[in-house]
Scaffold this motif. Structure first.
Motif, mmCIF file in Angstrom:
data_model
loop_
_atom_site.group_PDB
_atom_site.id
_atom_site.type_symbol
_atom_site.label_atom_id
_atom_site.label_comp_id
_atom_site.label_asym_id
_atom_site.label_seq_id
_atom_site.Cartn_x
_atom_site.Cartn_y
_atom_site.Cartn_z
ATOM 1 N N VAL A 172 -79.481 -21.757 33.571
ATOM 2 C CA VAL A 172 -80.250 -21.842 32.346
ATOM 3 C C VAL A 172 -80.218 -20.564 31.500
ATOM 4 C CG1 VAL A 172 -82.637 -21.127 32.711
ATOM 5 C CG2 VAL A 172 -82.159 -23.408 31.827
ATOM 6 N N THR A 173 -79.657 -19.473 32.038
ATOM 7 C CA THR A 173 -79.591 -18.253 31.230
ATOM 8 C C THR A 173 -78.147 -17.890 30.941
ATOM 9 O OG1 THR A 173 -79.486 -16.779 33.135
ATOM 10 C CG2 THR A 173 -81.663 -17.305 32.297
ATOM 11 N N ASN A 174 -77.931 -17.282 29.773
ATOM 12 C CA ASN A 174 -76.577 -16.845 29.442
ATOM 13 C C ASN A 174 -76.520 -15.416 28.952
ATOM 14 O OD1 ASN A 174 -76.366 -20.004 28.063
ATOM 15 N ND2 ASN A 174 -75.162 -19.356 29.809
ATOM 16 N N SER A 175 -77.663 -14.751 28.827
ATOM 17 C CA SER A 175 -77.586 -13.434 28.202
ATOM 18 C C SER A 175 -78.414 -12.402 28.931
ATOM 19 C CB SER A 175 -78.029 -13.507 26.749
ATOM 20 O OG SER A 175 -79.306 -14.068 26.671
ATOM 21 N N VAL A 176 -78.131 -11.170 28.594
ATOM 22 C CA VAL A 176 -78.786 -10.045 29.246
ATOM 23 C C VAL A 176 -80.296 -10.098 29.071
ATOM 24 C CG1 VAL A 176 -78.987 -7.546 29.201
ATOM 25 C CG2 VAL A 176 -76.780 -8.595 28.964
ATOM 26 N N ASP A 177 -80.739 -10.619 27.938
ATOM 27 C CA ASP A 177 -82.177 -10.596 27.649
ATOM 28 C C ASP A 177 -83.005 -11.487 28.548
ATOM 29 O OD1 ASP A 177 -81.586 -10.431 24.087
ATOM 30 O OD2 ASP A 177 -81.749 -8.874 25.604
ATOM 31 N N THR A 178 -82.360 -12.428 29.227
ATOM 32 C CA THR A 178 -83.165 -13.379 29.984
ATOM 33 C C THR A 178 -82.806 -13.417 31.461
ATOM 34 O OG1 THR A 178 -81.552 -15.069 29.468
ATOM 35 C CG2 THR A 178 -83.502 -14.953 28.067
ATOM 36 N N ARG A 179 -81.652 -12.892 31.785
ATOM 37 C CA ARG A 179 -81.140 -12.987 33.130
ATOM 38 C C ARG A 179 -81.996 -12.222 34.125
ATOM 39 N NH1 ARG A 179 -75.493 -11.268 31.984
ATOM 40 N NH2 ARG A 179 -75.082 -13.370 31.342
ATOM 41 N N PRO A 180 -82.362 -12.850 35.264
ATOM 42 C CA PRO A 180 -83.046 -12.044 36.267
ATOM 43 C C PRO A 180 -82.026 -11.263 37.101
ATOM 44 C CG PRO A 180 -82.931 -14.294 36.993
ATOM 45 C CD PRO A 180 -82.285 -14.248 35.637
ATOM 46 N N VAL A 200 -73.011 -11.774 38.360
ATOM 47 C CA VAL A 200 -72.089 -11.601 37.240
ATOM 48 C C VAL A 200 -71.343 -10.283 37.391
ATOM 49 C CG1 VAL A 200 -71.982 -11.083 34.783
ATOM 50 C CG2 VAL A 200 -73.364 -12.973 35.586
ATOM 51 N N PHE A 201 -72.103 -9.287 37.750
ATOM 52 C CA PHE A 201 -71.575 -7.951 37.897
ATOM 53 C C PHE A 201 -70.539 -7.889 39.004
ATOM 54 C CE2 PHE A 201 -71.471 -3.539 38.604
ATOM 55 C CZ PHE A 201 -71.933 -3.234 39.872
ATOM 56 N N PHE A 226 -79.291 -3.071 34.463
ATOM 57 C CA PHE A 226 -80.246 -3.457 35.497
ATOM 58 C C PHE A 226 -81.699 -3.245 35.088
ATOM 59 C CE2 PHE A 226 -78.015 -5.158 38.938
ATOM 60 C CZ PHE A 226 -76.785 -4.548 39.012
ATOM 61 N N ALA A 227 -81.933 -2.239 34.246
ATOM 62 C CA ALA A 227 -83.316 -2.008 33.822
ATOM 63 C C ALA A 227 -83.867 -3.253 33.157
ATOM 64 C CB ALA A 227 -83.362 -0.815 32.869
ATOM 65 N N ARG A 228 -83.025 -3.848 32.283
ATOM 66 C CA ARG A 228 -83.443 -5.058 31.581
ATOM 67 C C ARG A 228 -83.604 -6.217 32.568
ATOM 68 N NH1 ARG A 228 -85.016 -7.049 26.387
ATOM 69 N NH2 ARG A 228 -85.748 -9.053 27.177
ATOM 70 N N TYR A 229 -82.675 -6.286 33.534
ATOM 71 C CA TYR A 229 -82.744 -7.366 34.512
ATOM 72 C C TYR A 229 -84.047 -7.281 35.298
ATOM 73 C CZ TYR A 229 -77.716 -8.141 33.782
ATOM 74 O OH TYR A 229 -76.485 -8.416 33.261
ATOM 75 N N PHE A 230 -84.430 -6.048 35.662
ATOM 76 C CA PHE A 230 -85.696 -5.878 36.382
ATOM 77 C C PHE A 230 -86.867 -6.355 35.547
ATOM 78 C CE2 PHE A 230 -85.195 -4.326 40.468
ATOM 79 C CZ PHE A 230 -84.188 -3.385 40.543
ATOM 80 N N LEU A 231 -86.845 -5.967 34.288
ATOM 81 C CA LEU A 231 -87.938 -6.380 33.413
ATOM 82 C C LEU A 231 -88.012 -7.894 33.350
ATOM 83 C CD1 LEU A 231 -90.128 -5.529 31.405
ATOM 84 C CD2 LEU A 231 -88.425 -5.712 29.594
ATOM 85 N N ASP A 247 -73.550 -8.579 15.506
ATOM 86 C CA ASP A 247 -74.330 -8.484 16.740
ATOM 87 C C ASP A 247 -73.389 -8.828 17.897
ATOM 88 O OD1 ASP A 247 -77.144 -10.365 18.089
ATOM 89 O OD2 ASP A 247 -76.379 -8.358 18.533
ATOM 90 N N ALA A 248 -72.929 -7.775 18.619
ATOM 91 C CA ALA A 248 -72.029 -8.020 19.745
ATOM 92 C C ALA A 248 -72.866 -8.327 20.976
ATOM 93 C CB ALA A 248 -71.145 -6.804 19.981
ATOM 94 N N VAL A 249 -72.730 -9.533 21.501
ATOM 95 C CA VAL A 249 -73.576 -9.974 22.612
ATOM 96 C C VAL A 249 -72.765 -10.035 23.903
ATOM 97 C CG1 VAL A 249 -75.025 -11.827 23.467
ATOM 98 C CG2 VAL A 249 -74.932 -11.359 21.022
ATOM 99 N N TYR A 250 -73.140 -9.204 24.865
ATOM 100 C CA TYR A 250 -72.469 -9.230 26.168
ATOM 101 C C TYR A 250 -72.924 -10.479 26.912
ATOM 102 C CZ TYR A 250 -72.100 -8.071 31.162
ATOM 103 O OH TYR A 250 -71.879 -8.103 32.516
ATOM 104 N N ALA A 251 -72.003 -11.387 27.197
ATOM 105 C CA ALA A 251 -72.409 -12.677 27.741
ATOM 106 C C ALA A 251 -72.105 -12.835 29.220
ATOM 107 C CB ALA A 251 -71.726 -13.791 26.953
#
Lengths: 427, 273, 294
Positions: free
Chosen positions: B213-221, B228-229, B65-70, A61-65
């Protein structure tokens, strides 16, 4: 009757065995940062997928951090929470921090065969300097770089210089710079000779000057800095003189982020920046440009930069073995070439440069070779225990001298004293 | 004869107001300029420069960005729902009930206006670690759910609702919660709208705590995603970053432009003491 | 009688319970534990935190970066608070009047509030870039100034950050003043005008005193913001050069999340809380004497 039952039993067993096998596929999690624009994240994902497809007993699982900062924060947090990744790409200079926090283990435990040991030797020694300590290998180079000097060939021609020859020494850089700096009647400068950015993390490019003058900034054990060495003071004085005495460089702190743009806009005829910017410059410079090694004083020299693979603690033996195999695969010539061409990082193994793909690429685009050739003269990037804090102190000292608030000798002496105070507990 | 004093005064004032307005809108104007023009025109303001949508395409593909919006959408909704729930109950308690410790507890609530979660980042991060919630969307939301501002605002509003309505509802046999539901909440709708807009725009734009408090794409607003970008080694590409900025501020900006009057009215209402 | 009383209490407490739990968990208890943790060292992978008494406080007393950052913050507060309040009053007065193009002007003033600070910081970074940045281009064309290193010069870096902050805040405060202005009875102003008072006198003698409660509210907000708004620093200067534009909360972030020194960060947070409370309470008392309640 019995036959069908028997067949069913066999089928059931086969099914459960294969499920058991795939359920027992080794699970790896691998954090990676992206520090260059473009399709870097996609490339890593593609490479990982390729490996997983070819090795069905491993799931990665490659996770972009995010940035390097994010990645190390995420790795430390996850580890403290009892859920560490197995692999992560993190800055090579964070090695001591990771050791101090007791998060990583040396690769040596899993590189036992002679073949493996030879494999480690295949990486450029310059890159290994930030990857080994105490006789052990903690990091495997992956996305590494060095700074290089870019020059505007048209500006050189206009100034009466040979557009194919870059300055090779400190004195030449000043001499060329004087010819290249364009000043108008009011003393306003429309084109500077050289631009060495100093915002954010001035230590990196400054270290180039220090190494060229024959000085090192810290020891290999990471517990002693060398900031007040007279050679370092001399290098800092040279940097300041470029603006104040020779007037070939803009005074004060120079913004890193605006440097490529300043180069394209003709605000500077030469710039020092990472080889990682190569593709950006190639795509966007509206003029012919050249790339050269940084100029020499006592010797040629440059710091290395970028990230290594680290093997984290808390994983099973199986996972660690699988992780090491993945690292060996992704740093192999075929994959490394893809990565280098996509991003501009320097392929860390000599054999990669001999591969067909790389040979074709460099035949078409010779500047890509400069950073590699410079590796002969490259040294470890500044790295110590409590790295962020010690580097921060050094950065502040450099900034205070560049902005004229302190003189070089005093600022560096103070920085050395502060660093000593922090690092003494590690000796 | 020609210039009477009030007119000159008026002209000067109008000019000054307009000058300031132009200055104020300059950053947004620049963002729009660079987002729609190629990189070569970031510093050159040539009116005949070619328009392009490339920057948006590049920005969209450079980060998820789609994920960030979500994530942002989920985060903001979660915070709003939580705030409405908690603050309504608390405001009701302060407005209509007598109980020992009421003033002490209210001053503790007011303290939160001063001691905001943004300041207690170190401790709150430690708490999230203990709760094993680091790098989750609830972790971003939790410290903001009990909002001192919200409680204060709703309490003020509830206190202005005539007691007769309260008693009338009780006569009809409503429980204390029923009264809240049937009388207080409907009458406080404008305050809810006002507070909702304030909360949404504040948390859509929030940066420091989500960064920590966030480190990953799944949670980042979206705000953290943008930072980051834009923190890359290869120099600042203003055309792409501004395209990304327009994308991330887009929803709020468009909503604001369409509902300008309501927006302004709500913020005004939220500030009335 | 007694039964109703007790029931009221229980209802009250129950209703309050959820909110109080969250408030305690994320505001009050962390404030207290911050204080407690400031007396402990930072735990590192192999070494747990240990009680070190006042050592952290000694460290921060001797820390030149802390003092620089604290003075920066005070200067920052001094720079942003009066300026943004004054501008917001002016904006409110203009927008409240029958101005030509009123709603466009109002939109222009309010837009910064809707944009995330971290996003606009990139735009301001361009404005401040020496040479081809917008300000240098404009000032060079208009006044013939040579390029200025706005963000890279310790003398101007913090002021540059202040300008961005004022730009962000003024429109937001304008709204509160707009609301207050609309609550001022027109008759008062009319009466004064009939008596021949100038606009300036009307403002100082009537409008401004009546706006005092709003000014109190806005200034407390502004004080809190002056400690809270650090997003743009990440992009503009990263605290440099040599901490010239670093603010207390930014320094706390650096210490806690870049250097991973949570013990020292707790100490710095205590300093921040003390400073913030002092300023806010001081403001409150200062204005309390001046507030004119009808």
């Amino acid at each position: 009757m019995i036959k069908s039952t028997f067949l069913k039993a066999v089928a059931a067993t086969a099914l459960s065995v294969s499920t058991w096998a795939s359920a027992h596929a080794v699970d790896l999690q691998f954090y990676f940062p992206v520090a260059v624009g473009g399709k870097a994240a996609d490339t890593i994902q593609a490479l990982t997928d390729e490996y997983v497809a070819a090795n069905p007993d491993v799931k990665i699982d490659a996770v972009y951090a995010g940035s390097y900062q994010d990645t190390v924060a995420k790795a430390i947090t996850a580890s403290r929470g009892g859920n560490p990744p197995q692999l992560s790409v993190i800055l090579s200079v964070d090695m001591f921090t990771l050791i101090d926090e007791d998060l990583i283990q040396p690769f040596d435990n899993y590189l036992t065969s002679d073949e493996d040991k030879a494999w480690v030797e295949g990486f450029y020694p310059a890159f290994m300097e930030n990857s080994q300590t105490g006789g052990k290998t903690y990091g495997i180079p992956f996305q590494r770089s060095t700074p290089v000097l870019y020059w505007n060939k048209e500006a050189f021609k206009e100034a009466g210089l040979d557009p194919e020859v870059a300055p090779a020494t400190w004195d030449e850089m000043v001499e060329f710079g004087k010819k290249l700096t364009k000043k108008d009647a009011d003393g306003k400068v429309s084109q500077w000779g050289v631009r060495i950015p100093s915002s954010g993390f001035p230590y990196w490019l400054f270290q180039g000057l220090a190494i060229e003058n024959g000085a090192t900034l810290a020891n290999a054990e990471g517990n002693k800095t060398n900031f007040d060495d007279p050679k370092v003071v001399e290098a800092l004085q040279y940097l300041v003189d470029l603006s104040t005495k020779h007037e070939v460089m803009a005074p004060g702190i120079i913004e890193w982020g605006a440097t490529p743009k300043a180069f394209f806009e003709g605000q500077t005829a030469m710039m020092w920046t990472s080889t990682g910017n190569l593709t950006n410059v190639r795509d966007n410079a509206p003029f012919d440009f050249g790339v050269a090694m940084l100029p020499s004083k006592a010797t040629r020299g440059a710091p290395t930069g970028g990230g290594n693979f680290y093997l984290f603690k808390g994983a099973s033996d199986e996972q660690n073995k699988a992780a090491v195999e993945f690292v060996q695969w992704i740093t192999a010539p075929a994959q490394s070439a893809k990565w280098t061409i996509a991003t501009g990082y320097v392929a860390p193994r000599a054999e990669t440069w001999e591969s067909e793909t790389m040979k074709a690429y460099t035949a078409d685009f010779a500047p890509a070779l400069i950073a590699r050739d410079q590796l002969e003269f490259a040294k470890a990037e500044l790295s110590t225990y409590q790295n962020q804090r010690v580097t921060g102190i050094f950065n502040d000292a450099l900034a205070s001298v560049i902005t004229g608030k302190k003189d070089a000798a005093t600022a560096l002496k103070e920085a050395q004293a502060q660093a000593d105070g922090i690092l003494s507990e590690y000796r | 004869m020609s210039w009477s004093a009030p007119t000159l005064d008026r002209v000067l004032n109008t000019a000054a107001a307009w000058a300031l307005a132009l200055l104020w809108i300059l950053p947004l104007a620049y963002a729009i300029w660079t987002a729609f023009h190629p990189a070569a025109y970031e510093a050159r303001f040539v009116l005949t420069a070619p328009l392009t949508l490339d920057n948006f395409a590049k920005a969209w593909s450079a980060a998820p960005f789609a994920r960030y919006f979500l994530n942002t959408f989920v985060l903001v909704s979660l915070i709003l729902a939580g705030q409405f729930f908690l603050c309504t109950l608390a405001a009701y308690a302060f407005a209509r009930f007598e109980f020992p410790g009421r003033s002490l507890l209210f001053s503790l609530v007011l303290l939160q206006l001063l001691v905001m979660p943004d300041i207690l980042i170190v401790e709150n991060y430690r708490t999230m670690r203990l709760l094993d919630l680091v790098d989750t969307i609830p972790a971003i939301a939790l410290p903001y759910l009990a909002s001192g501002f919200g409680i204060f605002l709703l309490r003020q509003t509830f206190m202005t609702i005539p007691k007769e309505l309260d008693e009338a509802a009780r006569m009809e046999g409503a429980s204390f919660l029923g009264v809240l539901w049937r009388v207080y909440i409907p009458l406080a709708k404008p305050t809810y709208l006002a507070y909702g807009l304030v909360s949404v725009s504040h948390h859509w734009n929030n940066f420091l705590w989500p960064l920590i408090v966030t480190n990953s794409v799944d949670t980042r607003p979206v705000t953290v995603g943008l930072s980051v970008f834009s923190a890359i080694d290869s120099g600042v590409e203003w055309s792409v970053i501004n395209a990304a900025t327009l994308m991330t501020s887009g929803p709020l900006l468009v909503a604001f432009l369409l509902f300008q009057r309501q927006f302004v009215q709500s913020f005004m209402r939220a500030g009335i003491k | 009688m007694r039964v109703t009383f007790k029931r009221d209490w229980i209802h009250g407490w129950l209703l309050l319970l959820p909110a109080m739990v969250f408030l305690f968990a994320f505001t009050h208890i962390p404030a207290v534990t911050t204080f407690i943790n400031s007396f402990y060292s930072t735990p590192r992978g192999r070494k747990p935190a240990k009680f070190i008494g006042l050592e952290n406080y000694e460290r921060f007393w001797d820390d030149p970066v802390f003092w620089k950052v604290m003075f920066n913050n005070l200067w920052f507060a001094l720079g942003t608070i009066p300026l943004s309040i004054a501008l917001s009053i002016a904006m409110a007065l203009w927008v409240n009047d029958k101005l030509a193009g009123r709603s466009l002007v109002r939109m222009a003033y309010f837009t910064p509030t809707v944009l995330p600070l971290i996003a606009v910081a990139n735009i301001w970074l361009f404005f401040y870039t020496p040479g081809f940045g917008l300000f240098d281009q404009v000032f060079g064309a208009l006044f013939g100034w040579s390029s200025t290193n706005w963000l890279g010069d310790p003398a101007t870096a913090l002021n540059a950050v202040i300008v961005v902050t004022v730009w962000k805040e003024a429109g937001f405060f304008m709204i509160f003043y707009l609301a207050a202005l609309q609550a001022i009875p027109v008759s008062l102003v009319e009466a004064a005008r009939i008596e021949g008072a100038s606009r300036w006198t009307i403002f100082w003698r009537i409008t401004f005193p009546l706006l005092m409660p709003t000014t109190l509210f806005v200034s407390i907000n502004a004080v809190i913001n002056s400690f809270r708004l650090v997003d743009h620093i990440f992009i503009l200067t990263d605290g440099g050069p040599d901490n010239a534009s670093s603010l207390l909360l930014f320094y706390i972030y650096e210490v806690a999340f870049r250097f991973w020194e949570t013990g020292y960060a707790a100490t710095l947070t205590v300093a921040l809380l003390v400073l913030l409370s002092a300023l806010a309470i001081g403001q409150f008392f200062f204005f309390d004497r001046k507030v004119h309640y009808k």
